[in-house]
Enzyme design. Structure first.
Site, short mmCIF file in Angstrom:
data_model
loop_
_atom_site.label_atom_id
_atom_site.label_comp_id
_atom_site.label_asym_id
_atom_site.label_seq_id
_atom_site.Cartn_x
_atom_site.Cartn_y
_atom_site.Cartn_z
N GLU A 100 6.10 -6.97 19.55
CA GLU A 100 7.31 -7.58 19.05
C GLU A 100 7.33 -7.53 17.52
O GLU A 100 6.30 -7.35 16.88
CB GLU A 100 7.36 -9.03 19.46
N CYS A 113 8.10 -9.62 9.98
CA CYS A 113 6.77 -9.94 10.51
C CYS A 113 6.39 -8.85 11.50
O CYS A 113 7.06 -8.68 12.52
CB CYS A 113 6.85 -11.30 11.19
N CYS A 120 -5.12 -8.70 21.20
CA CYS A 120 -6.00 -9.15 20.12
C CYS A 120 -7.36 -9.46 20.73
O CYS A 120 -7.45 -9.86 21.89
CB CYS A 120 -5.41 -10.41 19.47
N CYS A 124 -8.50 -16.82 19.73
CA CYS A 124 -8.27 -18.14 19.14
C CYS A 124 -7.67 -19.01 20.24
O CYS A 124 -6.73 -18.59 20.93
CB CYS A 124 -7.33 -18.05 17.95
N CYS A 127 -3.83 -19.84 20.46
CA CYS A 127 -2.89 -18.72 20.27
C CYS A 127 -2.64 -18.02 21.59
O CYS A 127 -3.58 -17.66 22.30
CB CYS A 127 -3.45 -17.73 19.25
N GLY A 183 -2.22 -9.27 16.73
CA GLY A 183 -3.41 -8.53 16.33
C GLY A 183 -4.08 -9.03 15.06
O GLY A 183 -3.53 -9.86 14.33
N GLU A 184 -5.29 -8.54 14.84
CA GLU A 184 -6.05 -8.88 13.64
C GLU A 184 -6.05 -7.66 12.72
O GLU A 184 -6.77 -6.68 12.98
CB GLU A 184 -7.48 -9.27 14.04
N SER A 237 -5.90 -17.58 8.15
CA SER A 237 -5.60 -18.54 9.21
C SER A 237 -6.76 -19.53 9.26
O SER A 237 -7.74 -19.31 9.96
CB SER A 237 -5.44 -17.81 10.55
N LEU A 238 -6.63 -20.60 8.50
CA LEU A 238 -7.77 -21.51 8.32
C LEU A 238 -7.87 -22.52 9.48
O LEU A 238 -8.85 -22.56 10.19
CB LEU A 238 -7.63 -22.23 6.97
N ASN A 314 3.18 -24.31 18.18
CA ASN A 314 4.14 -23.90 19.22
C ASN A 314 3.44 -23.89 20.56
O ASN A 314 2.61 -23.02 20.80
CB ASN A 314 4.65 -22.49 18.93
N CYS A 357 5.07 -15.96 17.63
CA CYS A 357 4.54 -14.59 17.60
C CYS A 357 3.70 -14.30 18.83
O CYS A 357 2.92 -15.12 19.27
CB CYS A 357 3.70 -14.37 16.35
N1 SAH Z 1 -4.97 -12.32 13.42
C1 SAH Z 1 -4.27 -12.62 12.19
C2 SAH Z 1 -2.80 -12.32 12.26
C3 SAH Z 1 -2.00 -13.18 13.21
S1 SAH Z 1 -0.97 -14.14 12.25
C4 SAH Z 1 -4.55 -14.06 11.83
O1 SAH Z 1 -5.17 -14.76 12.60
O2 SAH Z 1 -4.18 -14.47 10.75
C5 SAH Z 1 -0.30 -15.26 13.35
C6 SAH Z 1 -0.36 -16.66 12.81
O3 SAH Z 1 0.24 -17.53 13.79
C7 SAH Z 1 -1.79 -17.12 12.62
O4 SAH Z 1 -1.90 -17.97 11.52
C8 SAH Z 1 -2.01 -17.88 13.90
O5 SAH Z 1 -3.09 -18.75 13.75
C9 SAH Z 1 -0.67 -18.55 14.10
N2 SAH Z 1 -0.45 -19.00 15.49
C10 SAH Z 1 -0.93 -18.45 16.62
N3 SAH Z 1 -0.54 -19.14 17.69
C11 SAH Z 1 0.23 -20.14 17.26
C12 SAH Z 1 0.92 -21.20 17.91
N4 SAH Z 1 0.90 -21.33 19.23
N5 SAH Z 1 1.61 -22.05 17.14
C13 SAH Z 1 1.65 -21.89 15.80
N6 SAH Z 1 1.02 -20.91 15.14
C14 SAH Z 1 0.29 -20.06 15.85
#
Ligand code: SAH
Length: 397
Positions: A100, A113, A120, A124, A127, A183-184, A237-238, A314, A357
């Site tokens: 997407e 985006c 991935c 996490c 996610c 993806g990463e 993504s901390l 989300n 996402c």
């Molecule tokens: N792998 C990379 C790129 C993905 S970015 C990374 O981790 O940064 C996607 C962003 O959306 C990341 O910050 C991820 O932590 C966040 N994300 C994933 N699932 C989510 C959710 N259910 N609600 C809110 N943010 C989410």
């Protein structure tokens, strides 16, 4: 197989031209012309390339392609946010994968985006993409192809903007690109780095490096190279302020714990007040949203030119996490702000409808599975490729 020219950098274009018998002294100039047509004009065929000889155009047309991903579904929300479901050309196993892409227009900017992988490997726990199976890296062609598709839909090519009765305030629709789709990106540097360079090239897509952001869960060894080889902005993504909690949310933390991650951030090339690292922090009820977390966050980020994006979680079916209470998110933001860091809360829209996402794809796969079942039952119901309605996440400053 014909060579897709999309996603190639200049030296590779010159190699292709050599293969077509273009004399060495002409290659640089011809590559430059191709570059202009591909990335500045958005050409879709070689016929359009009026300054390239008919002879060479015919050879290019016979042996090369200008390929974009196929648009399976397209959607626009009332607030102007757009989503695309894209299908890529068959890979070496004949599989056609999907990803997407999202465009979020704001008054003074427009953010696209994009995805760097299908699926991935990171898992996490909060996610939804992490719950889907790992599929593959996207090629540079597929990454740049996403941007070309978006520009086509938006009419975001310089020649079209110049004659548009209603041109965007910034002079272009897509002003910012974020690698925050599926993806990463730092596990796909062979394709993401060239893509970043193509995006930033002033004679092509010409996005400012300051407006290309690569988001990582923290692949520490690749962080310095990202800065050195692309000059892109870094987002991390901390999501947690202790290793104990981060180990649970972002399993990659067990390999590269907070101390190493933040050391790599401190050393990121070119940081200044004008060039800050974005720290994404998803707000999870009772997990990472206490006042103590907010204060620990300030301590962790001390000395790093940083801004914090607070993302309300989300939810998705099957998750055991919940989004923090609004009051807690605001309190958290207040503490971080008072500590001297900007901490905007990203306001989600359409949270009820699986719009974050990585979720569009799973929705369409679910529908396809249902359609397969319907067909095998001979029910004949065509659910089509309907996608979930409503918007994603909007950014706020
Ligand atoms: N792998 C990379 C790129 C993905 S970015 C990374 O981790 O940064 C996607 C962003 O959306 C990341 O910050 C991820 O932590 C966040 N994300 C994933 N699932 C989510 C959710 N259910 N609600 C809110 N943010 C989410």
């Amino acid at each position: 197989m014909n060579t897709n020219l999309v996603g190639l950098e200049r030296p590779q274009l010159m190699q292709v031209l050599a293969g077509l018998g273009v004399p060495e002294r002409q290659r640089k100039m011809r590559a430059q012309q191709l570059w202009h047509w591909l990335y500045h004009r958005g050409a879709k065929s070689f016929d359009e390339m009026t300054n390239i000889s008919r002879d060479l155009c015919a050879k290019l047309a016979a042996l090369c392609t200008i390929e974009r991903p196929e648009v399976v579904a397209r959607q626009k929300s009332v607030d102007g946010t757009r989503k695309w479901l894209l299908r890529f050309a068959p890979d070496e196993h004949g599989q056609r994968h999907e990803a997407e892409m999202v465009f979020i227009p704001e008054e003074d900017r427009g953010t696209l985006c994009i995805s760097s992988q299908v699926g991935c490997t990171l898992n996490c726990t909060f996610c939804n993409t992490g719950t889907q199976r790992w599929v593959r890296n996207l090629t540079a062609a597929e990454i740049i192809g996403q941007v070309l598709v978006a520009k086509d839909t938006l009419g975001d090519w310089p020649a079209l903007i110049a004659t548009s009765p209603n041109p965007p305030a910034a002079g272009r629709h897509i002003t910012n690109i974020v690698f925050m789709g599926m993806g990463e990106p730092l596990y796909n540097t062979d394709n993401v780095f060239p893509a970043c360079r193509i995006l930033a090239d002033g004679e092509g897509l010409s996005l400012s490096k300051r407006r290309i952001t690569v988001s990582t869960a923290g692949v520490v060894p690749e962080i310095p190279r990202l800065g050195e080889e692309t000059g892109a902005m870094l987002a991390i993504s901390l999501h947690a302020t202790t290793d104990e909690v981060r180990d649970r949310l972002v399993p990659l933390n067990r390999k590269y714990p907070l101390e190493e991650l933040l050391a790599a951030c401190r050393a990121y090339p070119g940081l200044s007040n004008a060039k800050r690292i974005t720290f994404e922090y998803v707000m999870l009820k009772g997990v990472n949203d206490s006042e103590a977390d907010a204060r620990r966050l300030l301590k962790l980020l001390k000395g790093i030119p940083a801004k914090v994006n607070l993302i309300p979680f989300n939810p998705w079916p099957g998750t055991h996490y919940e989004c923090s209470e609004w009051d807690d998110i605001e309190r958290f933001a207040e503490i971080v702000n008072e500590g001297g860091l900007a901490a905007p809360i990203r306001t989600p829209r359409g949270r009820d409808i699986m719009a974050a996402c990585g979720q569009l794809k799973s929705e369409s796969e679910r529908l396809r599975a249902r359609r397969r079942r319907a067909t095998s039952n001979d029910a004949g119901a065509d659910v089509g490729t309907k996608v979930s309605s409503g918007a994603i996440i909007s950014t706020s400053r």
